[in-house]
Motif scaffolding. Structure first.
Motif, PDB file in Angstrom:
ATOM      1  N   VAL A   1       0.841  -1.205   0.000  1.00  0.00           N
ATOM      2  CA  VAL A   1       0.000   0.000   0.000  1.00  0.00           C
ATOM      3  C   VAL A   1       0.874   1.252   0.000  1.00  0.00           C
ATOM      4  O   VAL A   1       0.603   2.223  -0.729  1.00  0.00           O
ATOM      5  CB  VAL A   1      -0.945  -0.009   1.219  1.00  0.00           C
ATOM      6  CG1 VAL A   1      -1.699   1.314   1.325  1.00  0.00           C
ATOM      7  CG2 VAL A   1      -1.924  -1.175   1.120  1.00  0.00           C
ATOM      8  N   GLY A   2       1.931   1.239   0.814  1.00  0.00           N
ATOM      9  CA  GLY A   2       2.801   2.404   0.905  1.00  0.00           C
ATOM     10  C   GLY A   2       3.454   2.744  -0.423  1.00  0.00           C
ATOM     11  O   GLY A   2       3.460   3.911  -0.841  1.00  0.00           O
ATOM     12  N   ASN A   3       3.992   1.757  -1.109  1.00  0.00           N
ATOM     13  CA  ASN A   3       4.647   2.018  -2.385  1.00  0.00           C
ATOM     14  C   ASN A   3       3.666   2.517  -3.436  1.00  0.00           C
ATOM     15  O   ASN A   3       3.985   3.425  -4.208  1.00  0.00           O
ATOM     16  CB  ASN A   3       5.353   0.749  -2.878  1.00  0.00           C
ATOM     17  CG  ASN A   3       6.666   0.509  -2.171  1.00  0.00           C
ATOM     18  OD1 ASN A   3       7.580   1.311  -2.269  1.00  0.00           O
ATOM     19  ND2 ASN A   3       6.765  -0.594  -1.440  1.00  0.00           N
ATOM     20  N   LEU A   4       2.476   1.937  -3.487  1.00  0.00           N
ATOM     21  CA  LEU A   4       1.471   2.395  -4.441  1.00  0.00           C
ATOM     22  C   LEU A   4       0.983   3.796  -4.100  1.00  0.00           C
ATOM     23  O   LEU A   4       0.743   4.616  -4.991  1.00  0.00           O
ATOM     24  CB  LEU A   4       0.291   1.412  -4.475  1.00  0.00           C
ATOM     25  CG  LEU A   4       0.594   0.029  -5.046  1.00  0.00           C
ATOM     26  CD1 LEU A   4      -0.607  -0.893  -4.867  1.00  0.00           C
ATOM     27  CD2 LEU A   4       0.967   0.114  -6.522  1.00  0.00           C
TER      28      LEU A   4
ATOM     29  N   LEU B   1       6.980   9.932  10.136  1.00  0.00           N
ATOM     30  CA  LEU B   1       5.969   9.031  10.701  1.00  0.00           C
ATOM     31  C   LEU B   1       6.533   7.625  10.906  1.00  0.00           C
ATOM     32  O   LEU B   1       6.239   6.967  11.912  1.00  0.00           O
ATOM     33  CB  LEU B   1       4.743   8.984   9.785  1.00  0.00           C
ATOM     34  CG  LEU B   1       3.926  10.278   9.712  1.00  0.00           C
ATOM     35  CD1 LEU B   1       2.867  10.186   8.610  1.00  0.00           C
ATOM     36  CD2 LEU B   1       3.267  10.573  11.052  1.00  0.00           C
ATOM     37  N   ALA B   2       7.353   7.161   9.963  1.00  0.00           N
ATOM     38  CA  ALA B   2       8.010   5.856  10.130  1.00  0.00           C
ATOM     39  C   ALA B   2       8.922   5.877  11.351  1.00  0.00           C
ATOM     40  O   ALA B   2       8.974   4.906  12.129  1.00  0.00           O
ATOM     41  CB  ALA B   2       8.808   5.503   8.878  1.00  0.00           C
ATOM     42  N   LEU B   3       9.645   6.977  11.532  1.00  0.00           N
ATOM     43  CA  LEU B   3      10.528   7.117  12.692  1.00  0.00           C
ATOM     44  C   LEU B   3       9.727   7.071  13.990  1.00  0.00           C
ATOM     45  O   LEU B   3      10.145   6.435  14.966  1.00  0.00           O
ATOM     46  CB  LEU B   3      11.304   8.425  12.587  1.00  0.00           C
ATOM     47  CG  LEU B   3      12.218   8.776  13.764  1.00  0.00           C
ATOM     48  CD1 LEU B   3      13.313   7.735  13.945  1.00  0.00           C
ATOM     49  CD2 LEU B   3      12.825  10.167  13.561  1.00  0.00           C
ATOM     50  N   ALA B   4       8.562   7.721  14.008  1.00  0.00           N
ATOM     51  CA  ALA B   4       7.725   7.708  15.212  1.00  0.00           C
ATOM     52  C   ALA B   4       7.292   6.283  15.557  1.00  0.00           C
ATOM     53  O   ALA B   4       7.322   5.879  16.733  1.00  0.00           O
ATOM     54  CB  ALA B   4       6.496   8.597  14.998  1.00  0.00           C
ATOM     55  N   CYS B   5       6.907   5.491  14.549  1.00  0.00           N
ATOM     56  CA  CYS B   5       6.524   4.088  14.798  1.00  0.00           C
ATOM     57  C   CYS B   5       7.706   3.293  15.334  1.00  0.00           C
ATOM     58  O   CYS B   5       7.554   2.457  16.239  1.00  0.00           O
ATOM     59  CB  CYS B   5       6.003   3.451  13.513  1.00  0.00           C
ATOM     60  SG  CYS B   5       4.428   4.104  12.920  1.00  0.00           S
ATOM     61  N   LEU B   6       8.874   3.538  14.801  1.00  0.00           N
ATOM     62  CA  LEU B   6      10.075   2.814  15.221  1.00  0.00           C
ATOM     63  C   LEU B   6      10.433   3.145  16.669  1.00  0.00           C
ATOM     64  O   LEU B   6      10.790   2.256  17.456  1.00  0.00           O
ATOM     65  CB  LEU B   6      11.225   3.161  14.286  1.00  0.00           C
ATOM     66  CG  LEU B   6      12.511   2.337  14.355  1.00  0.00           C
ATOM     67  CD1 LEU B   6      12.221   0.851  14.187  1.00  0.00           C
ATOM     68  CD2 LEU B   6      13.485   2.808  13.282  1.00  0.00           C
TER      69      LEU B   6
ATOM     70  N   GLY C   1       6.446  -0.215   7.788  1.00  0.00           N
ATOM     71  CA  GLY C   1       6.407  -0.629   6.390  1.00  0.00           C
ATOM     72  C   GLY C   1       5.673   0.362   5.506  1.00  0.00           C
ATOM     73  O   GLY C   1       6.117   0.677   4.400  1.00  0.00           O
ATOM     74  N   LEU C   2       4.541   0.890   5.995  1.00  0.00           N
ATOM     75  CA  LEU C   2       3.722   1.824   5.217  1.00  0.00           C
ATOM     76  C   LEU C   2       4.453   3.152   4.976  1.00  0.00           C
ATOM     77  O   LEU C   2       4.632   3.586   3.837  1.00  0.00           O
ATOM     78  CB  LEU C   2       2.406   2.073   5.951  1.00  0.00           C
ATOM     79  CG  LEU C   2       1.467   3.115   5.334  1.00  0.00           C
ATOM     80  CD1 LEU C   2       0.907   2.613   4.012  1.00  0.00           C
ATOM     81  CD2 LEU C   2       0.323   3.438   6.304  1.00  0.00           C
ATOM     82  N   PHE C   3       4.887   3.787   6.057  1.00  0.00           N
ATOM     83  CA  PHE C   3       5.470   5.131   5.948  1.00  0.00           C
ATOM     84  C   PHE C   3       6.927   5.102   5.482  1.00  0.00           C
ATOM     85  O   PHE C   3       7.437   6.111   4.997  1.00  0.00           O
ATOM     86  CB  PHE C   3       5.360   5.852   7.288  1.00  0.00           C
ATOM     87  CG  PHE C   3       3.949   6.059   7.752  1.00  0.00           C
ATOM     88  CD1 PHE C   3       3.050   6.778   6.979  1.00  0.00           C
ATOM     89  CD2 PHE C   3       3.504   5.512   8.950  1.00  0.00           C
ATOM     90  CE1 PHE C   3       1.736   6.961   7.399  1.00  0.00           C
ATOM     91  CE2 PHE C   3       2.202   5.697   9.381  1.00  0.00           C
ATOM     92  CZ  PHE C   3       1.309   6.421   8.604  1.00  0.00           C
ATOM     93  N   GLY C   4       7.578   3.957   5.635  1.00  0.00           N
ATOM     94  CA  GLY C   4       8.971   3.862   5.210  1.00  0.00           C
ATOM     95  C   GLY C   4       9.146   3.454   3.762  1.00  0.00           C
ATOM     96  O   GLY C   4      10.269   3.197   3.323  1.00  0.00           O
ATOM     97  N   SER C   5       8.057   3.442   2.989  1.00  0.00           N
ATOM     98  CA  SER C   5       8.120   2.978   1.595  1.00  0.00           C
ATOM     99  C   SER C   5       8.233   4.140   0.605  1.00  0.00           C
ATOM    100  O   SER C   5       7.651   4.108  -0.476  1.00  0.00           O
ATOM    101  CB  SER C   5       6.877   2.142   1.274  1.00  0.00           C
ATOM    102  OG  SER C   5       6.844   0.966   2.052  1.00  0.00           O
TER     103      SER C   5
END
Length: 394
Positions: free
Chosen positions: A254-257, A279-284, A306-310
């Motif tokens: 979903v993230g890449n698309l 946002l990916a950093l916040a999840c991490l 996975g979503l925000f880091g794509s």
């Protein structure tokens, strides 16, 4: 050409699969051939490092030879050959050599597609096409989760690897038959150039720093550490690990698309990348702070990473906007080398981080928290450097 692109995308599905399937196989490889989490982190890291090193000769070959023979030959020799060697592995060393060969085989397939897009399609749609290929290719991530767990339990891991070797060889043959090389820039009167011409572009360096750290956490966690973490901290078996990593794999699709068209929607590439990676950093950071949260929270955080880091396709399009026509092949592979090389180095080093943190650890969560922090700090620094980059859209 459409048929050829379909098989290049299928080859990229295999590439995504091969970089992620060790997480599910960790328990059975540990019991059968004594491959520990540290052994497998190095095997995964070697895949990425070899893949990254190959980007320089791949870039030259794309600009001089074209994508058809390059992608078909390397996928057959390295991809199918490495999978066959993996099927015969008797110890962790054999797995590491096999993963290196598979890295060689997978190294040209995504860049072959990108080269065709850059030479034959309008620049404004590059990010969308790049994101679509990665999004579809991320189905390999999904196949490397629950379906791979089922195949290993039902068929056996050696039989599964032999089947994968055969599939890889068939896809390589189809690429040779159906892909058509686009015209070279030199045939259109473009001046000659070299990799040094790209490295002289100051704007590119900020992009390369962001690319170096962007994919490290999604690839590192999905490709390896999610499996041992869920087994050691949350007591999950292969099926449970398969479900959680499936969720992360779907989020990456979903993230890449979703990332692909965002540069045209918002009129910026830089800030799409900055916000998404923040946002990916916040999840991490939340995963580091609460590794023993209930499994639904853990699954959501892994999926968020996975979503925000794509954001790979948008960063690639940002770099692509600075490349002259005669250096498109070397340009896209240079950016890709930094992205995949960063994953490889961090994946390789994360095994040592885990081993060091495990020594004298009072509980099983501490080594994994060290790994999460090891991914988080460089990502934060990369975002900080990227803030100084020059935005450009087509």
């Amino acid at each position: 050409m459409r048929t050829g692109l379909i098989f290049l995308v299928l080859a990229y599905v295999l590439s995504q699969f091969y970089r992620a399937f060790l997480a599910v196989m960790a328990p059975v490889l540990g019991s059968d051939i004594g491959a520990s989490a540290e052994h497998l982190s190095r095997a995964s890291g070697l895949w990425f490092i070899v893949f990254a090193v190959m980007q320089l000769p791949v870039g030259w070959a794309l600009d001089h030879l074209g994508p058809r023979r390059l992608a078909a030959g390397l996928l057959a020799f390295g991809g199918a050959g490495g999978a066959a060697l993996f099927a015969m592995a008797q110890g962790p060393g054999h797995v590491q050599i096999a993963m290196m060969l598979i890295g060689v085989g997978c190294s040209p397939v995504l860049m072959a597609s990108y080269y065709i897009f850059a030479r034959m399609y309008p620049p404004a749609v590059f990010a969308s096409l790049a994101g679509a290929v990665i999004g579809i290719g991320a189905l390999g991530n999904i196949a490397a989760a629950l379906p791979m767990a089922w195949a290993v339990e039902t068929l056996g891991w050696r039989e599964t690897m032999w089947a994968l070797a055969g599939i890889t060889l068939v896809v390589a043959g189809a690429i040779l038959v159906f892909v058509t090389d686009p015209p070279h820039a030199r045939d259109e009167g473009a001046p000659k150039g070299s990799l040094l011409d790209l490295l002289r572009l100051p704007a590119l360096w900020f992009i390369l720093v962001m690319m170096f750290v962007n994919y490290t956490a999604p690839a590192g966690l999905r490709g390896l550490w999610a499996g041992p973490f869920l087994e050691d901290v949350h007591g999950m078996g292969a099926e449970g690990i398969g479900w959680v990593t499936l969720a992360m794999g779907l989020a990456m699709v979903v993230g890449n698309l979703a990332y692909g068209p965002l540069d045209r929607l918002f009129g910026t590439r830089k800030w799409v990348v900055v916000v998404g990676n923040s946002l990916a950093l916040a999840c991490l950071v939340l995963l580091w702070a609460a590794p023993t949260a209930n499994v639904w929270v853990i699954t959501a955080l892994l999926a968020g990473i996975g979503l925000f880091g794509s954001s790979f396709p948008v960063i690639m399009a940002h770099g692509r906007s600075f490349f002259p026509p005669q250096l498109v092949g070397r340009g896209v592979t240079l950016v890709n080398m930094f992205g995949i090389g960063g994953v490889g180095l961090f994946q390789f080093a994360s095994g040592s981080v885990f081993a060091t943190a495990s020594a004298g650890a009072a509980n099983p969560t501490a080594p994994y928290q060290a790994v999460f922090l090891f991914f988080a700090v460089p990502l934060a620094l990369g975002i900080g450097v990227y803030l100084f980059s020059r935005d450009r859209v087509d």
